[in-house]
Design a protein around this motif. Structure first.
Motif, PDB file in Angstrom:
ATOM      1  N   GLY A 215      70.966  19.800-107.138  1.00 42.77           N
ATOM      2  CA  GLY A 215      70.378  18.867-108.093  1.00 42.77           C
ATOM      3  C   GLY A 215      69.169  18.128-107.560  1.00 42.77           C
ATOM      4  N   PRO A 216      68.767  17.057-108.239  1.00 45.23           N
ATOM      5  CA  PRO A 216      67.557  16.321-107.853  1.00 45.23           C
ATOM      6  C   PRO A 216      67.723  15.604-106.516  1.00 45.23           C
ATOM      7  N   TYR A 217      66.595  15.320-105.885  1.00 40.87           N
ATOM      8  CA  TYR A 217      66.612  14.711-104.559  1.00 40.87           C
ATOM      9  C   TYR A 217      66.251  13.232-104.580  1.00 40.87           C
ATOM     10  N   ILE A 218      66.640  12.578-103.516  1.00 36.53           N
ATOM     11  CA  ILE A 218      66.129  11.260-103.160  1.00 36.53           C
ATOM     12  C   ILE A 218      65.578  11.370-101.743  1.00 36.53           C
ATOM     13  N   VAL A 219      64.412  10.823-101.510  1.00 37.77           N
ATOM     14  CA  VAL A 219      63.808  10.804-100.178  1.00 37.77           C
ATOM     15  C   VAL A 219      63.597   9.342 -99.793  1.00 37.77           C
ATOM     16  N   SER A 220      64.236   8.929 -98.719  1.00 37.77           N
ATOM     17  CA  SER A 220      64.169   7.539 -98.267  1.00 37.77           C
ATOM     18  C   SER A 220      63.573   7.461 -96.869  1.00 37.77           C
ATOM     19  N   GLY A 221      62.968   6.329 -96.571  1.00 34.00           N
ATOM     20  CA  GLY A 221      62.404   6.147 -95.235  1.00 34.00           C
ATOM     21  C   GLY A 221      61.650   4.840 -95.109  1.00 34.00           C
ATOM     22  N   ILE A 222      60.814   4.781 -94.103  1.00 35.77           N
ATOM     23  CA  ILE A 222      60.008   3.583 -93.839  1.00 35.77           C
ATOM     24  C   ILE A 222      58.617   3.990 -93.370  1.00 35.77           C
ATOM     25  N   VAL A 223      57.671   3.117 -93.636  1.00 39.06           N
ATOM     26  CA  VAL A 223      56.343   3.214 -93.039  1.00 39.06           C
ATOM     27  C   VAL A 223      56.160   1.967 -92.189  1.00 39.06           C
ATOM     28  N   VAL A 224      55.802   2.158 -90.932  1.00 38.23           N
ATOM     29  CA  VAL A 224      55.683   1.044 -89.991  1.00 38.23           C
ATOM     30  C   VAL A 224      54.272   1.006 -89.415  1.00 38.23           C
ATOM     31  N   LYS A 225      53.686  -0.172 -89.448  1.00 36.85           N
ATOM     32  CA  LYS A 225      52.368  -0.375 -88.836  1.00 36.85           C
ATOM     33  C   LYS A 225      52.562  -0.912 -87.424  1.00 36.85           C
ATOM     34  N   LEU A 226      52.068  -0.166 -86.441  1.00 37.10           N
ATOM     35  CA  LEU A 226      52.166  -0.580 -85.041  1.00 37.10           C
ATOM     36  C   LEU A 226      50.877  -1.262 -84.626  1.00 37.10           C
ATOM     37  N   GLY A 227      51.006  -2.384 -83.941  1.00 36.60           N
ATOM     38  CA  GLY A 227      49.837  -3.166 -83.549  1.00 36.60           C
ATOM     39  C   GLY A 227      49.253  -2.735 -82.217  1.00 36.60           C
ATOM     40  N   GLN A 228      48.266  -3.474 -81.773  1.00 33.54           N
ATOM     41  CA  GLN A 228      47.538  -3.121 -80.560  1.00 33.54           C
ATOM     42  C   GLN A 228      48.333  -3.390 -79.292  1.00 33.54           C
ATOM     43  N   ARG A 229      49.268  -4.295 -79.334  1.00 31.14           N
ATOM     44  CA  ARG A 229      49.979  -4.704 -78.111  1.00 31.14           C
ATOM     45  C   ARG A 229      51.372  -4.107 -77.997  1.00 31.14           C
ATOM     46  N   GLY A 230      51.612  -3.013 -78.681  1.00 30.88           N
ATOM     47  CA  GLY A 230      52.870  -2.316 -78.535  1.00 30.88           C
ATOM     48  C   GLY A 230      53.970  -2.761 -79.471  1.00 30.88           C
ATOM     49  N   MET A 231      53.751  -3.822 -80.225  1.00 25.16           N
ATOM     50  CA  MET A 231      54.747  -4.305 -81.161  1.00 25.16           C
ATOM     51  C   MET A 231      54.363  -3.901 -82.587  1.00 25.16           C
ATOM     52  N   ALA A 232      55.235  -4.197 -83.525  1.00 28.73           N
ATOM     53  CA  ALA A 232      55.003  -3.832 -84.921  1.00 28.73           C
ATOM     54  C   ALA A 232      54.375  -4.988 -85.685  1.00 28.73           C
ATOM     55  N   GLU A 233      53.599  -4.648 -86.688  1.00 28.11           N
ATOM     56  CA  GLU A 233      52.973  -5.652 -87.540  1.00 28.11           C
ATOM     57  C   GLU A 233      53.550  -5.661 -88.949  1.00 28.11           C
ATOM     58  N   ASP A 234      54.123  -4.534 -89.382  1.00 31.25           N
ATOM     59  CA  ASP A 234      54.672  -4.477 -90.735  1.00 31.25           C
ATOM     60  C   ASP A 234      55.655  -3.327 -90.844  1.00 31.25           C
ATOM     61  N   ILE A 235      56.626  -3.457 -91.738  1.00 33.39           N
ATOM     62  CA  ILE A 235      57.579  -2.387 -92.027  1.00 33.39           C
ATOM     63  C   ILE A 235      57.824  -2.373 -93.530  1.00 33.39           C
ATOM     64  N   ILE A 236      57.675  -1.210 -94.141  1.00 28.63           N
ATOM     65  CA  ILE A 236      57.816  -1.054 -95.585  1.00 28.63           C
ATOM     66  C   ILE A 236      58.878  -0.004 -95.859  1.00 28.63           C
ATOM     67  N   ARG A 237      59.857  -0.348 -96.672  1.00 21.79           N
ATOM     68  CA  ARG A 237      60.890   0.605 -97.077  1.00 21.79           C
ATOM     69  C   ARG A 237      60.378   1.410 -98.263  1.00 21.79           C
ATOM     70  N   ILE A 238      60.544   2.724 -98.220  1.00 18.38           N
ATOM     71  CA  ILE A 238      60.052   3.593 -99.285  1.00 18.38           C
ATOM     72  C   ILE A 238      61.176   4.464 -99.837  1.00 18.38           C
ATOM     73  N   GLN A 239      61.021   4.886-101.096  1.00 11.75           N
ATOM     74  CA  GLN A 239      62.038   5.733-101.709  1.00 11.75           C
ATOM     75  C   GLN A 239      61.406   6.522-102.863  1.00 11.75           C
ATOM     76  N   TYR A 240      61.668   7.810-102.892  1.00 12.14           N
ATOM     77  CA  TYR A 240      61.172   8.679-103.958  1.00 12.14           C
ATOM     78  C   TYR A 240      62.357   9.425-104.559  1.00 12.14           C
ATOM     79  N   ILE A 241      62.460   9.434-105.899  1.00 11.78           N
ATOM     80  CA  ILE A 241      63.556  10.088-106.589  1.00 11.78           C
ATOM     81  C   ILE A 241      63.003  11.133-107.536  1.00 11.78           C
ATOM     82  N   GLU A 242      63.521  12.352-107.442  1.00 10.25           N
ATOM     83  CA  GLU A 242      63.101  13.421-108.331  1.00 10.25           C
ATOM     84  C   GLU A 242      63.711  13.206-109.715  1.00 10.25           C
ATOM     85  N   ARG A 243      62.880  13.339-110.732  1.00  8.62           N
ATOM     86  CA  ARG A 243      63.367  13.167-112.095  1.00  8.62           C
ATOM     87  C   ARG A 243      63.963  14.472-112.606  1.00  8.62           C
ATOM     88  N   GLU A 244      65.124  14.347-113.236  1.00  9.34           N
ATOM     89  CA  GLU A 244      65.814  15.551-113.740  1.00  9.34           C
ATOM     90  C   GLU A 244      65.105  16.103-114.988  1.00  9.34           C
TER      91      GLU A 244
END
Length: 258
Positions: free
Chosen positions: A229-258
């Motif tokens: 059946g249809p899929y769901i794709v989940s994950g995150i996009v993370v922005k890494l900064g200049q000093r080795g740490m993270a600057e942002d984290i965004i949760r993402i999700q895509y769902i296939e329509r039947e």
């Protein structure tokens, strides 16, 4: 630098979803590096060399694993040489494969580490102490990213706090259900308890619903199969900064329509 992390790819449906969704994500976000958990990619259990090759062709740079790492015997033919497949680092010494890899991206080095939890899981070496060992080996990497493949949310949260300020990102896999707790911890580490799965949405964490219901209702053994059946794709996009740490984290999700 932006990295995309995709949740556990489950079977044929998950692979189809990832193939269709990656171009959409790249169009929306400026992504430099892609990580995906591939331990369920072959029929819901394990991964084969052919399927790994298929996933790499989609643009995935690194595949992390987990408790289903050894479910497909075909993997043993490549696990020692394919540095883009990372199995849990806290398996005992002598286990085939590698528990981390270091990859060059836009002049920077990204260390990708895979760890597995011990609560309600196999009794492996301590993931906390193992990570302490690895940090001494990885101190020259510009960024350190950790996939913590674990069951208990408490264990995942604890590792996030334990590594805050020491690594760039800690993300959880294994439970296949995304959590809504993505954040930047005080020390600069991006964290989320679980990034969810990439697989069939009309299922019980990727498995045919009727089989799981029978298991719960009868307590009799069931041979689980990946749902269709249809899929769901989940994950995150993370922005890494200049000093080795993270600057942002965004949760993402895509769902296939039947």
């Amino acid at each position: 630098m932006n990295i995309l992390v995709l949740g556990d790819i489950v079977g044929r449906v998950g692979r189809k979803g990832v193939k269709e969704v990656i171009p959409k994500i790249l169009e929306k976000y400026s992504v430099d590096f892609i990580i995906a958990n591939g331990e369920n990619a072959a029929g819901g259990n394990g991964i084969t060399p052919e399927i790994a090759k298929e996933l790499f062709a989609m643009g995935i740079n690194v595949l992390t694993m987990g408790n289903h790492t050894w479910d497909k015997k075909e993997l043993f033919a490549i696990i020692n040489d394919e540095t883009r497949i990372i199995r849990p680092a806290n398996y005992p010494p002598g286990t085939p494969g590698q528990g981390y890899g270091i990859f060059k991206v836009k002049g920077k080095s990204i260390a990708v580490v895979n760890l597995m939890g011990r609560v309600f899981m196999s009794d492996l070496d301590c993931p906390f102490r193992k990570m302490d060992e690895l940090l001494s080996e990885l101190h020259k990497a510009d960024y350190i990213v950790v996939d913590f493949h674990a069951e208990a949310t408490s264990e995942k949260v604890a590792l996030g706090w334990y590594l805050d300020g020491k690594v760039s990102l800690v993300f959880g896999t294994h439970t296949h259900v995304p959590t809504a707790d993505e954040r930047i911890l005080p020390g600069g580490t991006a964290y989320i308890t679980d990034i969810g799965m990439s697989g069939p949405i009309n299922s019980v964490i990727g498995v045919k619903t009727n089989l799981v219901l029978q298991k719960f209702l009868t307590q009799m053994p069931q041979r689980f199969e990946s749902a269709s059946g249809p899929y769901i794709v989940s994950g995150i996009v993370v922005k890494l900064g200049q000093r080795g740490m993270a600057e942002d984290i965004i949760r993402i999700q895509y769902i296939e329509r039947e």
